[in-house]
Write an enzyme that holds these catalytic residues in place. Structure first.
Site, short mmCIF file in Angstrom:
data_model
loop_
_atom_site.label_atom_id
_atom_site.label_comp_id
_atom_site.label_asym_id
_atom_site.label_seq_id
_atom_site.Cartn_x
_atom_site.Cartn_y
_atom_site.Cartn_z
N ASP A 194 4.09 -24.82 46.18
CA ASP A 194 3.04 -24.95 45.17
C ASP A 194 2.40 -23.58 44.95
O ASP A 194 2.67 -22.65 45.70
CB ASP A 194 1.98 -25.98 45.59
N ASP A 215 -1.17 -21.51 44.58
CA ASP A 215 -2.63 -21.54 44.74
C ASP A 215 -3.24 -20.31 44.09
O ASP A 215 -2.66 -19.22 44.14
CB ASP A 215 -2.99 -21.55 46.23
N ASP A 260 -5.76 -17.19 57.51
CA ASP A 260 -5.24 -17.34 58.87
C ASP A 260 -4.30 -16.21 59.30
O ASP A 260 -4.56 -15.50 60.26
CB ASP A 260 -4.61 -18.73 59.08
P1 ATP Z 1 2.81 -23.95 52.50
O1 ATP Z 1 4.00 -23.26 51.99
O2 ATP Z 1 3.10 -24.87 53.58
O3 ATP Z 1 1.94 -24.54 51.41
P2 ATP Z 1 0.57 -22.19 52.77
O4 ATP Z 1 0.37 -20.92 53.55
O5 ATP Z 1 0.45 -22.07 51.28
O6 ATP Z 1 1.94 -22.78 53.20
P3 ATP Z 1 -1.58 -24.04 52.55
O7 ATP Z 1 -2.02 -25.10 53.48
O8 ATP Z 1 -1.14 -24.41 51.18
O9 ATP Z 1 -0.46 -23.23 53.30
O10 ATP Z 1 -2.79 -23.01 52.46
C1 ATP Z 1 -2.88 -22.01 51.45
C2 ATP Z 1 -3.51 -20.76 52.03
O11 ATP Z 1 -4.84 -21.04 52.48
C3 ATP Z 1 -2.81 -20.18 53.25
O12 ATP Z 1 -1.74 -19.37 52.90
C4 ATP Z 1 -3.93 -19.41 53.92
O13 ATP Z 1 -4.16 -18.19 53.28
C5 ATP Z 1 -5.14 -20.30 53.66
N1 ATP Z 1 -5.32 -21.26 54.77
C6 ATP Z 1 -4.82 -22.51 54.87
N2 ATP Z 1 -5.21 -23.10 56.01
C7 ATP Z 1 -5.98 -22.21 56.65
C8 ATP Z 1 -6.69 -22.23 57.88
N3 ATP Z 1 -6.65 -23.30 58.68
N4 ATP Z 1 -7.39 -21.12 58.22
C9 ATP Z 1 -7.45 -20.05 57.41
N5 ATP Z 1 -6.79 -19.98 56.25
C10 ATP Z 1 -6.07 -21.03 55.86
MG MG Z 2 0.52 -23.74 49.89
#
Ligand code: ATP
Ligand code: MG
Length: 456
Positions: free
Chosen positions: A77, A79, A153
């Site tokens: 997705d 963001d 994170d």
């Molecule tokens: P995925 O491909 O699984 O979606 P993602 O890194 O995009 O991986 P998301 O849960 O969609 O994961 O989160 C989007 C962004 O928000 C992350 O890349 C990170 O920058 C931030 N984020 C998400 N969860 C946390 C957390 N627990 N602590 C700090 N930052 C976070």
């Molecule tokens: Mg994501």
């Protein structure tokens, strides 16, 4: 702003995981020096980015999508991060919604697609935002792009694609870590894991999904702080379980969770039995189920959380039922009681919603019933709404080494043949099928012990 190579050469990482980049200018990677092109970005995400930009705001793609595009993967997705406040974002998009309590966000809808837009956030500076464990309780203070980067994170998740000039902005060293194939927690490991222990699960999920390595400090931190997961609300651990096990890398992610001790925190009943029998039946069954799940996801076939939980918790359920049978309870009520008890214990840690756990229990409770096929029983089982899942589970047990081949073959054929042939298959059972022998049950038990417990 400095050029990427000059800056990378200048910067040195701090000794204890702290990052010396704080307070420095970001690394800016211009369009000509990175691989992301607008063609790879969804039209809906571009629409959001340009709308924000045209309204005079800053707008960036951020997080997993930037990381995945740079690694050559297709993002799950997109963001968006912006300096527009949630209400300002909301007023720009007719089909948008303000959501979230801990984090206020805007969801912009395009049919079934949703683009998540978050306002830059400041770190949880004041003590009123963290509890006595150091956990973030409230995180709605808006900040700058730089602050937003530092509260994320991992460094590889804190890269921003700027729609203004298509450059990538990197405050925390994510580009360098991405090139080195490292997952590194931003800033101090203990503080960041204490703030949110789910970051440990996320780290392993990214190792499993992206094939990158954990940086040493981050890895040591997971071993050390695994126990902090016990403070995480069970509902959040359920959501994380689905991300860990139902996004296509379950087999390897599960091995990682076991290796780092996080599986023990989430599924203690199963973990204990896996430890006792390292390479035996329970592990084989679970790994086969997970490999199968990964294949189904790869082929775009549906997967159900109920089946996953049936596999994850089968061994405790099976052993509990076994114990009850050793104490004289017949097989079917023993399985029912064991199912109920195992789920009741598990939901204290991981809140599996009833709509899934009911099906998990159906799958288990059907197992002894599938052994009994004489008379109308086989026809009744076949009509059960969860027959197919229960049959698949029986086949899984067989694959994992239980001697169930004949019975699995029988059921496979029973589903394929005509009604007449089904009748003769059942007729042909007499004598061969143990359950076909009329058995008089000895009733030595107290009547209460024989009753299946009520559903939780
Ligand atoms: P995925 O491909 O699984 O979606 P993602 O890194 O995009 O991986 P998301 O849960 O969609 O994961 O989160 C989007 C962004 O928000 C992350 O890349 C990170 O920058 C931030 N984020 C998400 N969860 C946390 C957390 N627990 N602590 C700090 N930052 C976070
Ligand atoms: Mg994501």
């Amino acid at each position: 702003m400095l050029s990427i190579n000059k800056l990378i050469n200048k910067l040195v990482k701090g000794k204890n995981g702290d990052n010396d980049r704080r307070g420095h200018e970001p690394v800016i990677v211009p369009r000509s020096e990175h691989s992301i092109s607008r063609k790879q970005i969804s039209q809906n995400a571009l629409n959001v980015l340009y709308t924000l930009k045209d309204a005079g705001y800053e707008a960036y793609l951020v997080g997993g999508c930037v990381r995945d595009l740079l690694l050559g993967h297709e993002p799950k997705d997109f963001d968006v991060a912006t300096n527009a406040l949630p209400e300002q974002v909301h007023s720009l998009f007719r089909r948008s919604r303000l959501i979230g309590r801990r984090f206020k966000l805007v969801h912009v809808r395009f049919g079934r697609d949703v683009i998540e837009v978050a306002t830059f956030r400041a770190p949880p500076e004041t003590s009123s935002h963290v509890d006595e464990q150091g956990r973030i309780m409230q995180d709605n203070v808006y900040g700058t792009l730089e602050q937003d980067a530092w509260r994320r994170d991992f460094t590889i998740n804190a890269l921003y694609y700027n729609i203004r000039d298509f450059s990538i902005v990197d405050y925390t060293g994510g580009i360098e870590d991405l090139n080195a194939g490292l997952i590194r927690l931003i800033d101090n490991v203990e503080t960041r894991f204490r703030e949110d222990p789910v970051r440990m699960l996320r780290a392993l999920r990214f190792v499993g999904k992206l094939g990158l390595k954990l940086d040493k400090e981050t890895e040591a931190g997971i071993f050390k702080w695994a126990g902090l997961l016990s403070d995480i609300p069970p509902a959040r651990l359920f959501d994380e379980t689905l991300k860990l096990y139902l996004t296509g890398n379950a087999a390897v992610t599960h091995e990682l969770l076991c290796h780092y001790g996080l599986f023990d925190e989430m599924y203690p009943q199963t973990a204990k039995l896996l430890h006792e029998e390292k390479d035996g039946y329970p592990r084989t069954l679970l790994m086969k189920a997970l490999e199968n799940t990964d294949r189904r996801i790869d082929d775009d076939r549906p997967v159900t959380p109920a089946f996953l939980f049936a596999a994850l918790l089968w061994e405790p359920a099976r052993q509990r039922a076994q114990l009850l049978m050793e104490h004289g309870m017949p097989e079917i009520p023993a399985m029912q009681r064991a199912s109920s008890e195992v789920i009741t214990d598990q939901v204290q840690r991981v809140a599996v919603p009833k709509r899934f756990s009911m099906v998990t229990r159906d799958i288990w409770n059907m197992q002894p019933r599938l052994m009994k096929r004489q008379g109308k029983r086989a026809f009744r089982s076949l009509l059960h709404p969860k027959f197919r899942a229960a049959y698949d589970f029986l086949a899984l047990r067989n694959e994992a080494g239980e001697p169930l081949e004949d019975i699995v073959d029988w059921w496979t054929r029973f589903q394929e043949v005509s009604a007449n042939e089904q009748e003769s298959m059942v007729a042909g059972l007499s004598g061969g099928d143990k359950a076909a022998k009329p058995r008089r049950r000895r009733r030595r038990r107290k009547p209460a012990a024989n009753k299946a417990p009520k559903d939780d």
